[in-house]
Motif scaffolding. Structure first.
Motif, short mmCIF file in Angstrom:
data_model
loop_
_atom_site.label_atom_id
_atom_site.label_comp_id
_atom_site.label_asym_id
_atom_site.label_seq_id
_atom_site.Cartn_x
_atom_site.Cartn_y
_atom_site.Cartn_z
N ILE A 110 0.88 -1.17 0.00
CA ILE A 110 0.00 0.00 0.00
C ILE A 110 0.91 1.22 0.00
O ILE A 110 1.48 1.58 1.03
CB ILE A 110 -0.94 0.01 1.21
CG1 ILE A 110 -1.79 -1.25 1.23
CG2 ILE A 110 -1.83 1.25 1.19
CD1 ILE A 110 -2.67 -1.39 2.46
N PRO A 111 1.11 1.88 -1.14
CA PRO A 111 2.11 2.95 -1.23
C PRO A 111 1.68 4.23 -0.54
O PRO A 111 0.49 4.51 -0.38
CB PRO A 111 2.23 3.16 -2.74
CG PRO A 111 0.88 2.77 -3.28
CD PRO A 111 0.42 1.63 -2.42
N ASP A 112 2.68 5.00 -0.11
CA ASP A 112 2.46 6.38 0.33
C ASP A 112 2.43 7.25 -0.92
O ASP A 112 3.42 7.31 -1.66
CB ASP A 112 3.60 6.85 1.23
CG ASP A 112 3.55 6.23 2.62
OD1 ASP A 112 2.61 5.46 2.90
OD2 ASP A 112 4.46 6.51 3.41
N ILE A 113 1.32 7.93 -1.13
CA ILE A 113 1.17 8.72 -2.36
C ILE A 113 1.57 10.16 -2.05
O ILE A 113 0.74 11.03 -1.77
CB ILE A 113 -0.25 8.61 -2.92
CG1 ILE A 113 -0.59 7.12 -3.13
CG2 ILE A 113 -0.37 9.36 -4.24
CD1 ILE A 113 -2.02 6.87 -3.56
N ARG A 205 -1.79 8.61 2.16
CA ARG A 205 -0.92 9.77 2.02
C ARG A 205 0.37 9.55 2.80
O ARG A 205 1.46 9.62 2.25
CB ARG A 205 -1.66 11.04 2.42
CG ARG A 205 -2.70 11.41 1.34
CD ARG A 205 -3.22 12.82 1.43
NE ARG A 205 -3.39 13.36 0.08
CZ ARG A 205 -4.04 14.47 -0.20
NH1 ARG A 205 -4.57 15.19 0.77
NH2 ARG A 205 -4.13 14.88 -1.45
N VAL A 206 0.28 9.26 4.08
CA VAL A 206 1.42 8.78 4.86
C VAL A 206 0.89 7.79 5.88
O VAL A 206 -0.05 8.09 6.62
CB VAL A 206 2.16 9.93 5.58
CG1 VAL A 206 3.19 9.36 6.54
CG2 VAL A 206 2.87 10.83 4.60
N SER A 207 1.52 6.62 5.94
CA SER A 207 1.12 5.61 6.92
C SER A 207 1.48 6.06 8.34
O SER A 207 2.33 6.94 8.54
CB SER A 207 1.84 4.29 6.62
OG SER A 207 1.53 3.82 5.33
N ALA A 208 0.86 5.41 9.31
CA ALA A 208 1.16 5.71 10.71
C ALA A 208 2.62 5.39 11.01
O ALA A 208 3.13 4.33 10.63
CB ALA A 208 0.24 4.90 11.62
N HIS A 209 3.27 6.31 11.71
CA HIS A 209 4.69 6.14 12.03
C HIS A 209 5.07 7.08 13.16
O HIS A 209 4.40 8.08 13.41
CB HIS A 209 5.56 6.45 10.80
CG HIS A 209 5.50 7.90 10.39
ND1 HIS A 209 4.42 8.43 9.73
CD2 HIS A 209 6.38 8.92 10.58
CE1 HIS A 209 4.62 9.72 9.51
NE2 HIS A 209 5.81 10.05 10.03
#
Length: 339
Positions: A110-113, A205-209
């Motif tokens: 699942i890419p960060d777009i 958009r950005v995964s949890a991190h």
């Protein structure tokens, strides 16, 4: 649900008497203890300079793809500079040595777009900058170099506030660790995208991190979409509405380790904008708004050993983490972001 991250007037620390400086410092530390985040107003970064930074950021990302590709992020993860196209980087909470390659492969499905451009100190030979040619965007390199050092000076004031607020022997305790040459300025663009891709989980958009430096300064536009993990309900994420003219600051993993988790490194992500601003429609197709943000990741010299500070450990509260250098910890995290 929206968060109630504290908003604190930082001018009281910059210009106040010793009592006021201590009060502001303790308020900031309390915000970091509870949320891992604080919103600072009346900070020392000129608002006109912040506006210019966003103007330059948009000019860069508006360039044709082949122009941006002239400043490519190198293969691998050791040299973290230059331009990364959408999907190139995958942010996560994975750590080399703890998580497996199969976990990495599954996460990257699942890419960060988003697309990004990384900038560092001009005097860090192990991480040389990769600039777009000057004739393509004249003035860009000069401005971003200046902006990098403006934020470095701001970060030193925050380090002083942290030292005061957690009760170290003097406010300059962290000064030897932070030269400014090992920070990272990142320009971020989340392009317009078919809303269905995000709604159906085919991209994020950005995964949890969690950030893996010491702390991060964040300037963002008015689009919204930032979410942080709830301090009371793990796994639940709450929205963080942008505060006009404020800088959002959050604790990273290394500062959490330094403080034995007294200061919280909070997982966060970027999701859909608020409902009323979520979409534009063209020919019946729903498209998310573009979003721009500028984080500045603050960290120590690579050889700095991060081990629990004296105020946070005793017989009843042993250190949770073994000592580690900044460089070793950074490698364990960054190696999982770039395939």
């Amino acid at each position: 649900m929206s968060s109630d991250i504290p908003t604190i007037d930082f001018s009281g620390f910059l210009n106040g008497d010793p009592k006021t400086r201590l009060e502001v410092s303790k308020s900031i530390v309390e915000a970091f203890r509870t949320y891992g985040f604080v919103s600072l107003t009346h900070h020392p970064v000129p608002l006109a300079e912040v506006s210019q930074a966003f103007e330059w950021t948009k000019l860069f990302f508006d360039l044709p793809a082949d122009s941006k590709a002239l400043a490519p992020h190198p293969p691998g993860f050791l040299h973290h500079r230059g331009y990364s196209h959408p999907g190139r980087e995958k942010v996560s909470n994975l750590t080399r040595g703890t998580d497996t390659e199969s976990s990495l492969s599954q996460t990257r499905q699942i890419p960060d777009i988003k697309e990004s451009y990384e900038i560092g100190s001009e005097n860090y030979p192990d991480q040389p900058n990769i600039w777009i040619p000057q004739d393509i965007l004249p003035g860009f390199q000069e401005f971003m170099t200046k902006f990098y050092w403006t934020l470095a000076e701001f970060s030193k004031e925050i380090a002083k506030a942290l030292a005061l607020g957690i009760g170290l022997e003097n406010e300059d305790y962290f000064e030897p660790f932070f030269t400014g040459h090992h920070n990272q300025l990142r320009l971020l663009h989340y392009p317009e995208i078919d809303a269905k891709i995000l709604e159906e989980g085919r991209g994020v958009r950005v995964s949890a991190h969690c950030d893996w430096g010491t702390f991060t300064l964040l300037f963002q536009d008015d689009c919204g979409g930032l979410e942080i993990e709830s301090p009371t309900n793990p796994g639940e994420f709450i929205k963080v509405d942008p505060v006009e003219n404020a800088c959002l600051v959050n604790i990273g993993d290394l500062m959490a380790r330094w403080s034995n988790d007294y200061l919280r490194s909070t997982s966060h992500r970027v999701g859909l904008p608020p409902l009323q601003d979520r979409y534009t429609s063209t020919g019946g197709k729903r498209t998310t708004r573009a979003r721009y943000s500028i984080p500045y990741f603050v960290t120590t010299t690579p050889e700095s050993v991060i081990e629990c500070l004296p105020p946070f450990t005793d017989e009843a509260h042993p250190a949770k983490y073994p000592p580690i250098t900044q460089w070793d910890y950074s490698k364990s995290k960054s190696s999982m972001q770039y395939s």
